[in-house]
Design a protein around this motif. Structure first.
Motif, mmCIF file in Angstrom:
data_model
loop_
_atom_site.group_PDB
_atom_site.id
_atom_site.type_symbol
_atom_site.label_atom_id
_atom_site.label_comp_id
_atom_site.label_asym_id
_atom_site.label_seq_id
_atom_site.Cartn_x
_atom_site.Cartn_y
_atom_site.Cartn_z
ATOM 1 N N LEU A 289 -5.912 8.793 0.260
ATOM 2 C CA LEU A 289 -4.486 8.178 -0.144
ATOM 3 C C LEU A 289 -4.443 7.559 -1.850
ATOM 4 O O LEU A 289 -4.731 7.891 -2.655
ATOM 5 C CB LEU A 289 -4.606 6.529 0.653
ATOM 6 C CG LEU A 289 -5.315 6.868 1.952
ATOM 7 C CD1 LEU A 289 -5.360 5.307 2.760
ATOM 8 C CD2 LEU A 289 -4.174 6.627 2.735
ATOM 9 N N TRP B 293 1.183 -6.027 -2.807
ATOM 10 C CA TRP B 293 2.364 -5.340 -2.343
ATOM 11 C C TRP B 293 3.743 -5.350 -2.810
ATOM 12 O O TRP B 293 4.457 -4.346 -2.529
ATOM 13 C CB TRP B 293 2.539 -5.608 -0.532
ATOM 14 C CG TRP B 293 1.356 -5.442 0.606
ATOM 15 C CD1 TRP B 293 0.859 -5.476 1.159
ATOM 16 C CD2 TRP B 293 1.487 -3.880 1.753
ATOM 17 N NE1 TRP B 293 0.137 -4.479 2.031
ATOM 18 C CE2 TRP B 293 0.310 -3.626 1.917
ATOM 19 C CE3 TRP B 293 2.463 -2.987 0.613
ATOM 20 C CZ2 TRP B 293 0.266 -2.507 2.533
ATOM 21 C CZ3 TRP B 293 2.249 -1.254 1.107
ATOM 22 C CH2 TRP B 293 1.059 -1.265 2.178
ATOM 23 N N GLY C 156 2.884 3.221 5.777
ATOM 24 C CA GLY C 156 2.183 2.275 4.997
ATOM 25 C C GLY C 156 0.524 2.339 5.650
ATOM 26 O O GLY C 156 0.116 1.896 6.322
ATOM 27 N N GLY D 101 -2.626 4.571 -4.442
ATOM 28 C CA GLY D 101 -2.044 2.811 -3.624
ATOM 29 C C GLY D 101 -2.377 2.201 -5.705
ATOM 30 O O GLY D 101 -3.290 2.777 -6.623
ATOM 31 N N PHE E 113 3.850 -3.049 -5.336
ATOM 32 C CA PHE E 113 3.332 -1.426 -4.890
ATOM 33 C C PHE E 113 4.736 -0.834 -3.941
ATOM 34 O O PHE E 113 4.907 0.054 -4.758
ATOM 35 C CB PHE E 113 2.288 -1.544 -4.264
ATOM 36 C CG PHE E 113 2.240 0.063 -3.409
ATOM 37 C CD1 PHE E 113 1.768 0.701 -4.209
ATOM 38 C CD2 PHE E 113 2.092 0.476 -1.939
ATOM 39 C CE1 PHE E 113 1.774 1.896 -4.126
ATOM 40 C CE2 PHE E 113 1.940 1.746 -1.548
ATOM 41 C CZ PHE E 113 1.233 2.856 -2.753
ATOM 42 N N ARG F 33 -4.819 -1.592 -5.949
ATOM 43 C CA ARG F 33 -5.475 -2.338 -5.485
ATOM 44 C C ARG F 33 -5.666 -3.071 -6.344
ATOM 45 O O ARG F 33 -6.321 -3.595 -7.157
ATOM 46 C CB ARG F 33 -7.179 -1.130 -6.398
ATOM 47 C CG ARG F 33 -8.588 -2.038 -5.632
ATOM 48 C CD ARG F 33 -9.770 -1.455 -5.812
ATOM 49 N NE ARG F 33 -9.666 0.013 -4.987
ATOM 50 C CZ ARG F 33 -9.884 0.833 -5.225
ATOM 51 N NH1 ARG F 33 -11.283 1.376 -6.931
ATOM 52 N NH2 ARG F 33 -11.222 1.976 -3.967
ATOM 53 N N MET G 28 -2.432 3.116 -10.493
ATOM 54 C CA MET G 28 -3.098 3.277 -9.474
ATOM 55 C C MET G 28 -3.967 3.732 -8.974
ATOM 56 O O MET G 28 -5.032 4.875 -10.505
ATOM 57 C CB MET G 28 -1.628 4.446 -8.977
ATOM 58 C CG MET G 28 -0.229 3.874 -8.133
ATOM 59 S SD MET G 28 0.756 4.319 -7.698
ATOM 60 C CE MET G 28 2.065 3.626 -8.027
ATOM 61 N N ALA H 9 -3.367 -0.908 -0.922
ATOM 62 C CA ALA H 9 -2.292 -1.119 -0.870
ATOM 63 C C ALA H 9 -1.661 0.597 -1.030
ATOM 64 O O ALA H 9 -1.895 0.971 -2.139
ATOM 65 C CB ALA H 9 -1.054 -1.947 -1.453
ATOM 66 N N ALA H 10 -1.227 1.685 -0.114
ATOM 67 C CA ALA H 10 -1.812 2.704 -0.562
ATOM 68 C C ALA H 10 -0.394 3.916 0.599
ATOM 69 O O ALA H 10 0.058 3.013 2.060
ATOM 70 C CB ALA H 10 -2.802 3.431 -0.567
ATOM 71 N N ILE H 11 -0.315 4.675 0.467
ATOM 72 C CA ILE H 11 0.671 5.286 1.310
ATOM 73 C C ILE H 11 -0.191 7.063 1.373
ATOM 74 O O ILE H 11 -1.559 7.243 0.119
ATOM 75 C CB ILE H 11 2.295 6.103 0.695
ATOM 76 C CG1 ILE H 11 1.747 7.125 -0.915
ATOM 77 C CG2 ILE H 11 2.497 5.352 0.968
ATOM 78 C CD1 ILE H 11 2.732 7.059 -1.236
ATOM 79 N N ILE I 241 6.445 3.222 -4.918
ATOM 80 C CA ILE I 241 6.076 4.176 -4.470
ATOM 81 C C ILE I 241 7.325 5.152 -4.633
ATOM 82 O O ILE I 241 6.546 6.295 -4.648
ATOM 83 C CB ILE I 241 6.389 3.940 -2.578
ATOM 84 C CG1 ILE I 241 5.282 2.989 -2.034
ATOM 85 C CG2 ILE I 241 6.782 4.884 -1.980
ATOM 86 C CD1 ILE I 241 5.579 2.599 -1.096
#
Length: 290
Positions: A144, A169, A187, A146, A172, A148, A219, A205-207, A176
């Motif tokens: 992942l 979020w 997500g 994202g 973030f 933090r 990130m 919060a990530a992908i 993306i």
């Protein structure tokens, strides 16, 4: 009859007597209804038996004492309803994968049973807002990328998750597109304890990305290992997600026969997620082991 009122009275009676013997007939008597009716109503509302709930609350009380007092383990065992320290240690190790003395020394905080908040919103949520039984499956490892932050949850006196997580979020989402190598339009919210094992938590919060994906400035990269997860469906507005988490830890985990591995919890935001909508679906998963 206001059954909710009677159940609340029974819960309050249990909470006041966690350090002494608790007779189920006395709980029902204090609640003002027969034992048979109380136990049946309680099971219908919470999806667990009254006996299991009492045992779990006393375990939670023992956990709190081990973490925050110098009380002898024998005294804690006897107050929790066990006939000996050895019996308490066996049950504790089976439930949590560590002996009471080891838990006390480790400073590892076990997420476990909170007092159930029996209000109208919670009961409504139980009867439609959460899958009462999860899908238990092995999730493959993934990489992942994202942003933090650290926060304090509703279990802490410093609770600030309602401001910290939405802000994360919000920062973030617009970025993306900067992440190259994304592998799916899903997500992830990853929740874990900080290295110091205080009541402060970390949230990512990530992908998901390919293993060789670059990490944009500001990130972080996070490798989520393969693990067995119990995955629950949360239906409704995201503001009620804590009610789903409360059910998982205050009811399901206590009777599941499984234990939390201390790995990260995961929120999964897929195609069924609708921002600020009561028609939304989000999955919440906890890592478990026998």
């Amino acid at each position: 009859m206001d059954y909710l009122h009677h159940v609340r009275r029974g819960i309050d009676y249990i909470e006041a007597r966690l350090d002494s013997e608790i007779d189920l007939a006395d709980v029902a008597r204090h609640a003002g209804i027969s034992q048979w009716h109380f136990q049946r109503i309680f099971k219908a509302l919470t999806n667990e038996t009254l006996k299991t709930y009492v045992r779990s609350r006393r375990f939670a009380n023992a956990l709190d004492k081990l973490a925050h007092t110098d009380e002898r383990i024998l005294e804690i065992a006897l107050a929790s309803g066990f006939e000996s320290q050895a019996a308490f240690t066996r049950a504790f190790k089976k439930a949590f994968g560590v002996a009471p003395a080891g838990y006390r020394k480790s400073h590892q905080r076990i997420p476990f049973l909170r007092k159930v908040r029996f209000d109208e919103d919670y009961l409504t949520h139980l009867h439609g807002g959460v899958s009462l039984e999860p899908e238990v499956t092995v999730h493959p490892g993934r990489v992942l990328v994202g942003m933090r932050t650290r926060f304090f949850s509703v279990d802490s006196e410093k609770n600030n998750f309602a401001t910290k997580l939405p802000a994360l979020w919000a920062g973030f989402m617009p970025r993306i597109a900067e992440i190259e190598g994304g592998v799916a339009s899903i997500g992830y919210g990853v929740i874990q304890q900080t290295p110091a094992h205080t009541d402060e938590l970390e949230y990512l919060a990530a992908i998901e990305v390919r293993a060789d994906a670059a990490v944009p400035d500001g990130m972080v990269r996070f490798e989520l290992p393969s693990a067995r997860y119990a995955r629950f469906c949360h239906r409704g507005h995201l503001a009620q997600l804590d009610q789903t988490v409360n059910y998982i830890y205050s009811s399901w985990l206590a009777r599941s026969g499984l234990r939390h591995t201390f790995g990260p919890d995961i929120e999964v935001y897929g195609e069924s997620y609708r921002h600020e909508s009561d028609e939304s679906e989000v999955y919440y998963a906890i890592p478990v082991a026998e």
